[in-house]
Scaffold this motif. Structure first.
Motif, PDB file in Angstrom:
ATOM      1  N   GLY A 281       0.652  -1.188   0.026  1.00 31.03           N
ATOM      2  CA  GLY A 281       0.106   0.102  -0.092  1.00 31.03           C
ATOM      3  C   GLY A 281       0.923   1.168   0.222  1.00 31.03           C
ATOM      4  O   GLY A 281       1.884   1.349  -0.761  1.00 31.03           O
ATOM      5  N   ASP A 282       0.481   2.239   0.833  1.00 23.97           N
ATOM      6  CA  ASP A 282       0.954   3.571   0.646  1.00 23.97           C
ATOM      7  C   ASP A 282       2.530   3.405   1.284  1.00 23.97           C
ATOM      8  O   ASP A 282       2.561   3.345   2.435  1.00 23.97           O
ATOM      9  CB  ASP A 282       0.087   4.450   1.715  1.00 23.97           C
ATOM     10  N   VAL A 283       3.489   3.785   0.419  1.00 20.62           N
ATOM     11  CA  VAL A 283       4.816   3.854   0.872  1.00 20.62           C
ATOM     12  C   VAL A 283       5.356   5.107   1.850  1.00 20.62           C
ATOM     13  O   VAL A 283       6.048   4.922   2.310  1.00 20.62           O
ATOM     14  CB  VAL A 283       5.697   3.717  -0.406  1.00 20.62           C
ATOM     15  N   LEU A 284       4.329   6.050   1.781  1.00 25.08           N
ATOM     16  CA  LEU A 284       4.538   7.064   2.558  1.00 25.08           C
ATOM     17  C   LEU A 284       3.756   7.115   4.013  1.00 25.08           C
ATOM     18  O   LEU A 284       4.086   7.873   4.824  1.00 25.08           O
ATOM     19  CB  LEU A 284       4.025   8.587   1.894  1.00 25.08           C
ATOM     20  N   ALA A 285       2.996   5.799   4.203  1.00 24.89           N
ATOM     21  CA  ALA A 285       2.670   5.810   5.431  1.00 24.89           C
ATOM     22  C   ALA A 285       3.790   5.712   6.575  1.00 24.89           C
ATOM     23  O   ALA A 285       4.586   5.137   6.439  1.00 24.89           O
ATOM     24  CB  ALA A 285       1.932   4.379   5.506  1.00 24.89           C
ATOM     25  N   GLU A 286       3.312   6.076   8.025  1.00 23.48           N
ATOM     26  CA  GLU A 286       4.179   6.046   8.954  1.00 23.48           C
ATOM     27  C   GLU A 286       4.395   4.602   9.398  1.00 23.48           C
ATOM     28  O   GLU A 286       5.229   4.515  10.322  1.00 23.48           O
ATOM     29  CB  GLU A 286       3.589   6.966  10.040  1.00 23.48           C
ATOM     30  N   GLY A 287       3.715   3.765   9.460  1.00 26.43           N
ATOM     31  CA  GLY A 287       3.640   2.334  10.036  1.00 26.43           C
ATOM     32  C   GLY A 287       3.369   1.290   9.009  1.00 26.43           C
ATOM     33  O   GLY A 287       3.042   1.687   7.879  1.00 26.43           O
ATOM     34  N   GLY A 288       3.788   0.095   9.554  1.00 20.14           N
ATOM     35  CA  GLY A 288       3.209  -1.166   8.357  1.00 20.14           C
ATOM     36  C   GLY A 288       4.212  -1.780   7.900  1.00 20.14           C
ATOM     37  O   GLY A 288       4.143  -2.501   6.926  1.00 20.14           O
ATOM     38  N   ARG A 289       5.570  -1.224   7.958  1.00 23.65           N
ATOM     39  CA  ARG A 289       6.573  -1.748   6.880  1.00 23.65           C
ATOM     40  C   ARG A 289       7.668  -2.415   7.817  1.00 23.65           C
ATOM     41  O   ARG A 289       8.671  -2.954   7.257  1.00 23.65           O
ATOM     42  CB  ARG A 289       7.269  -0.673   6.272  1.00 23.65           C
ATOM     43  N   GLY A 290       7.318  -3.100   8.909  1.00 24.18           N
ATOM     44  CA  GLY A 290       8.331  -3.667   9.633  1.00 24.18           C
ATOM     45  C   GLY A 290       8.840  -4.782   9.330  1.00 24.18           C
ATOM     46  O   GLY A 290       9.983  -5.248   9.205  1.00 24.18           O
ATOM     47  N   LEU A 291       7.807  -5.684   8.586  1.00 24.03           N
ATOM     48  CA  LEU A 291       8.270  -7.134   8.117  1.00 24.03           C
ATOM     49  C   LEU A 291       8.978  -6.692   6.550  1.00 24.03           C
ATOM     50  O   LEU A 291       9.645  -7.647   6.514  1.00 24.03           O
ATOM     51  CB  LEU A 291       6.876  -8.048   7.896  1.00 24.03           C
ATOM     52  N   LEU A 292       8.493  -5.825   6.103  1.00 21.24           N
ATOM     53  CA  LEU A 292       9.536  -5.500   4.810  1.00 21.24           C
ATOM     54  C   LEU A 292      10.866  -5.162   5.433  1.00 21.24           C
ATOM     55  O   LEU A 292      11.809  -5.394   4.752  1.00 21.24           O
ATOM     56  CB  LEU A 292       8.762  -4.108   4.131  1.00 21.24           C
ATOM     57  N   LEU A 293      11.197  -4.740   6.447  1.00 20.95           N
ATOM     58  CA  LEU A 293      12.604  -4.202   7.023  1.00 20.95           C
ATOM     59  C   LEU A 293      13.191  -5.664   7.437  1.00 20.95           C
ATOM     60  O   LEU A 293      14.224  -5.793   6.875  1.00 20.95           O
ATOM     61  CB  LEU A 293      12.511  -3.503   8.378  1.00 20.95           C
ATOM     62  N   VAL A 294      12.331  -6.575   7.909  1.00 19.10           N
ATOM     63  CA  VAL A 294      12.836  -8.000   8.435  1.00 19.10           C
ATOM     64  C   VAL A 294      13.276  -8.766   7.031  1.00 19.10           C
ATOM     65  O   VAL A 294      14.538  -9.211   7.248  1.00 19.10           O
ATOM     66  CB  VAL A 294      11.880  -8.648   9.355  1.00 19.10           C
ATOM     67  N   GLU A 295      12.588  -8.378   6.066  1.00 18.14           N
ATOM     68  CA  GLU A 295      12.786  -9.259   5.056  1.00 18.14           C
ATOM     69  C   GLU A 295      14.091  -8.579   4.189  1.00 18.14           C
ATOM     70  O   GLU A 295      14.797  -9.349   3.732  1.00 18.14           O
ATOM     71  CB  GLU A 295      11.522  -9.107   4.025  1.00 18.14           C
ATOM     72  N   ALA A 296      14.171  -7.473   4.390  1.00 14.50           N
ATOM     73  CA  ALA A 296      15.441  -6.669   3.823  1.00 14.50           C
ATOM     74  C   ALA A 296      16.710  -7.122   4.498  1.00 14.50           C
ATOM     75  O   ALA A 296      17.620  -7.036   3.754  1.00 14.50           O
ATOM     76  CB  ALA A 296      15.153  -5.180   3.547  1.00 14.50           C
ATOM     77  N   VAL A 297      16.711  -7.048   5.683  1.00 16.15           N
ATOM     78  CA  VAL A 297      17.951  -7.082   6.613  1.00 16.15           C
ATOM     79  C   VAL A 297      18.409  -8.410   6.970  1.00 16.15           C
ATOM     80  O   VAL A 297      19.380  -8.860   7.494  1.00 16.15           O
ATOM     81  CB  VAL A 297      18.019  -6.210   7.781  1.00 16.15           C
ATOM     82  N   THR A 298      17.635  -9.599   6.823  1.00 12.25           N
ATOM     83  CA  THR A 298      17.995 -10.770   7.451  1.00 12.25           C
ATOM     84  C   THR A 298      18.082 -11.703   6.005  1.00 12.25           C
ATOM     85  O   THR A 298      17.573 -11.491   4.866  1.00 12.25           O
ATOM     86  CB  THR A 298      16.611 -11.369   7.993  1.00 12.25           C
TER      87      THR A 298
END
Length: 143
Positions: free
Chosen positions: A98-115
């Protein structure tokens, strides 16, 4: 009551396990413990990624798990670390879309990116889940 175990010096797989209710400052304390384990086992190169992913998983428990109770497990293995956060909430985490400018909701995307790997395992009785990730050290010679 909180339950904690320290590393087993005779075991190939060292680990830390604790069960408690987490709060807004719990991630900071858990990051310190994780870094101590990674430093002591020569895996400092994965510490930043592991700490970021751990922070996101703890934040999910604080936001989405009734009672904020979870079990945390750090498994130090040759060449990497596996971190598990288990709770009794059957609601599965969802990758943001969804909204890439949203203030939240991207935690699992970070997990996916750094692990190197991550996933979710449901408890066999259907009353909870374990969200986990693994961060692997670079092998000598670029492998």
């Amino acid at each position: 009551m909180n339950h904690v175990t320290g590393p087993l010096t005779t075991d190939i797989e060292n680990g830390y396990r604790a069960e408690f209710a987490v709060g807004e400052h719990s991630a900071r304390h858990l990051r310190r413990i994780l870094r101590l384990y990674l430093t002591g086992t020569g895996l400092l190169e994965v510490a930043d990624a592991a700490e970021l992913a751990l922070t996101e998983l703890v934040a999910n428990v604080v936001r989405h798990v009734p009672g904020r109770r979870c079990r945390t497990c750090f498994l130090i293995r040759r060449g990497g670390v596996r971190v598990e956060i288990a709770d009794r909430c059957s609601r599965l985490p969802v990758l943001a879309t969804g909204d890439v400018l949203a203030e939240g909701g991207r935690g699992l995307l970070l997990v996916e990116a750094v692990t190197d790997r991550w996933g979710v395992e449901l408890r066999p009785d259907g009353r909870g889940k374990t969200v986990w990730f693994e961060c692997l050290a670079k092998m000598p010679g670029g492998g």
